[in-house]
Design an enzyme around this catalytic site. Sequence first.
Site, PDB file in Angstrom:
ATOM      1  N   HIS A  47       0.912  -1.292   0.111  1.00 47.69           N
ATOM      2  CA  HIS A  47       0.289   0.367  -0.131  1.00 47.69           C
ATOM      3  C   HIS A  47       0.902   1.355   0.124  1.00 47.69           C
ATOM      4  O   HIS A  47       0.605   2.243  -0.758  1.00 47.69           O
ATOM      5  CB  HIS A  47      -1.258  -0.266   0.741  1.00 47.69           C
ATOM      6  CG  HIS A  47      -1.668   1.218   1.396  1.00 47.69           C
ATOM      7  ND1 HIS A  47      -2.946   1.046  -0.006  1.00 47.69           N
ATOM      8  CD2 HIS A  47      -2.532   2.289   1.851  1.00 47.69           C
ATOM      9  CE1 HIS A  47      -4.148   1.744   0.752  1.00 47.69           C
ATOM     10  NE2 HIS A  47      -3.225   2.811   1.630  1.00 47.69           N
TER      11      HIS A  47
ATOM     12  N   ASP B 269      -4.703  -6.393  -6.351  1.00 47.74           N
ATOM     13  CA  ASP B 269      -5.571  -7.601  -5.620  1.00 47.74           C
ATOM     14  C   ASP B 269      -4.866  -9.344  -6.414  1.00 47.74           C
ATOM     15  O   ASP B 269      -4.808 -10.640  -5.591  1.00 47.74           O
ATOM     16  CB  ASP B 269      -6.437  -7.479  -4.012  1.00 47.74           C
ATOM     17  CG  ASP B 269      -6.260  -7.264  -3.232  1.00 47.74           C
ATOM     18  OD1 ASP B 269      -4.172  -8.023  -2.442  1.00 47.74           O
ATOM     19  OD2 ASP B 269      -6.559  -6.380  -2.860  1.00 47.74           O
TER      20      ASP B 269
END
Length: 753
Positions: A358, A623
Amino acid sequence: MLNSLRSIVQEVNAAADLNSVLEIIVTRVKQAMKTEVCSVYLRDNERQFVLMATEGLHKSAVRRVKLSEKEGLVGHVASREEPLNLDDAESHPRYQYFPETGEERFSSFLGVPIIHHRQILGVLVIQQREKRKFDEGEEAFLVTMSAQLAAVIAHAEATGALRGMGKKTEVRFNGVPGASGVAIGVCVVSSPVADLNSVPCQTCESVDAELEFFQQGLSLVRADVRRLASELESRLNREERVLFDAYIGMLEDTSLAQEVTEKISQGFAAPYAWSSVILEHVKTFSSMHDPYLRERASDVRDLGCRVLACLQESSRKERVYPDNTILVGEDLSASVLAEVPPGKLAGIVSTRGSSNSHIAILARSIGIPTVMGAVDLPFTHLDGRELIVDGYRGSVYSDPSDGLRAQYQVIVDEDVQLVAGLEALKDLPCETVDHHRVALWVNTGLMADAMISLERGAEGVGLYRTEIPFMLRDRFPSEEEQRQTYRDQLQAFAPHTVTMRTLDVGGDKSLPYFPIEEENPFLGWRGIRVTLDHPEIFLVQIRAMLKASEGLNNLRIMVPMVSNVAELEIAQMLLYRAYDELLEEGFQIEMPPFGVMIEVPGAVYQAKDFAARVDFLSVGSNDLTQYLLAVDRNNPRVADLYHSLHPAVLRALRAIVVDSHSQGVPVSICGELAGDPAAALLLMAMGYDVLSMSATNLLKVKSVVRSVTLEQAERLLSEVMRLPDTESINRVIDATFRNTGLTRIVRPLGDDT
């Protein structure tokens, strides 16, 4: 053998420097394996293998004997990267005699490579007079020992290089690229409060003042522990009272205080002096054979954290961030980045994570060169030192030479010129030479993103990360606070569309006031799973979004991590409920388009079912790649297995487009893949309607799209989709970029990596 292995590793972990590490290895391995010789050879900067420590050979040969990969049995082990077990070493064709070692007495030879992150560090060798092959158990033990010690040796080498070299001697550390670009600046270590392992190595201005400050800190903690013990006395059992007594005893231990005093007297600041002494004691207790004493390591660490927190709180000053700050730490977060004043942050280095963590995604969104996963970086010793961050290659240099600095300054200047040259494209449409249009949107999360995006000519927002405003607070933001934040984003981009993702926490995104502790967080409670379990959080957020859109009507809402139709329908039901409530309350709002993110493999196979029920689909390629390839995108050990252009990923991406368009529903992609100029051509050829990316990549992608025809992109896609592996795909793409003269868009000139 297992106990010996554990004991040796514990001793090595407690060693102060590389020389101590090596001496422990050769001494203890020789004892454990009952051999006559144990030696360690390490590779130097010239790629030669140097005898660094030995028990059994002549000590005078240490650092004098050097071999290349083509020399001797040691070189043979290193070049083959596998064990070599011989009963008569002299009869082997690669045997080479070094008279200074005295090894002619020994016939048996077992050498195993020391490998760390696929890089050969050295060779561990045992020898004996008796002519015999070492048995399978002995070989397995030495291989296991080598694997256990590789990381310790790598870290000790890095730390030793940093400590032992002068200010003008550069040292290179390797990680993985996180965000492209180069930064030259000054290191600022980001250290969490009361984290013994992250205290920066800082000096004090006055030794006397620092000693007095340290004693005051000890007194405060002693008083606090006594007060706490007194208040809880009636509720504590005998064992718990003994623990408090032990704490007080340690705080009153003059020898412990004396060790810290000695370090402060050498000029170190009290927090660093305390943490280094405590960590040494923790290592000592951890390596003890007695289980009771070994358990005391946690008590020492706990007490150490208490005192450290007191020292850090008492000495807390306004953190000074110099111009061109390079922020370095273990677990950096959005809130840590937000503490750096605007215009000061030049680069980021994290010892954990990978290019799709992130923090790396955030760095790309604001255009900050970043290196991730620099696992061997002894970052606590870097505070205040000059660094170069190479976000193209994933390298960090401390104390660079004038020549290296000048070399990298050329790349910095080239990057500035490249961006300036691309500025002319910001108001031009993103269309191919044969006039095929593709929409370029941006991913945002901070107002800084919005400003950069508007400057680069963004046509909309494909992903607004609503979790970032949550991360920057010490509690859940209220409905009104959220409304104002969302309103600012919607107004900034009006009349362009802003796609807001509902709260996506879990995995590598945590809230300090809402911790989620799981053994496997990426397969656990995250995304829509959290918010559907807490509809009160979901409804407040949806209401805030809808209120913020009043009069603007440029909002789209999407939900993350959807894995089945039931989750989608429950989320829709809650959206309609919030919408009806606000209409009853008198708000003049329109129902925004609603969509889902395709980011788990199950959703790929249900894309058509989802498309039949929503207004749009959006692919989260970060993801999706992680789950398809079973690669934790935060783990630097497997970072080289994370390939967004893997054939399986490309086939999944094309299938999603086909299924979505079969239902007449547009599909976008908001993962980092969309910001890769090469990948953007493939996605455009697949038929993606919107490519959403970090603002810093927008003009690069537009430049590439405007340089080709749709037919060229489709030919490239057709060729790529027939290839069986990522390496072949990258070679074809690189050749295409070279032939079209677009290589500089993705990497510096002269970079052949």
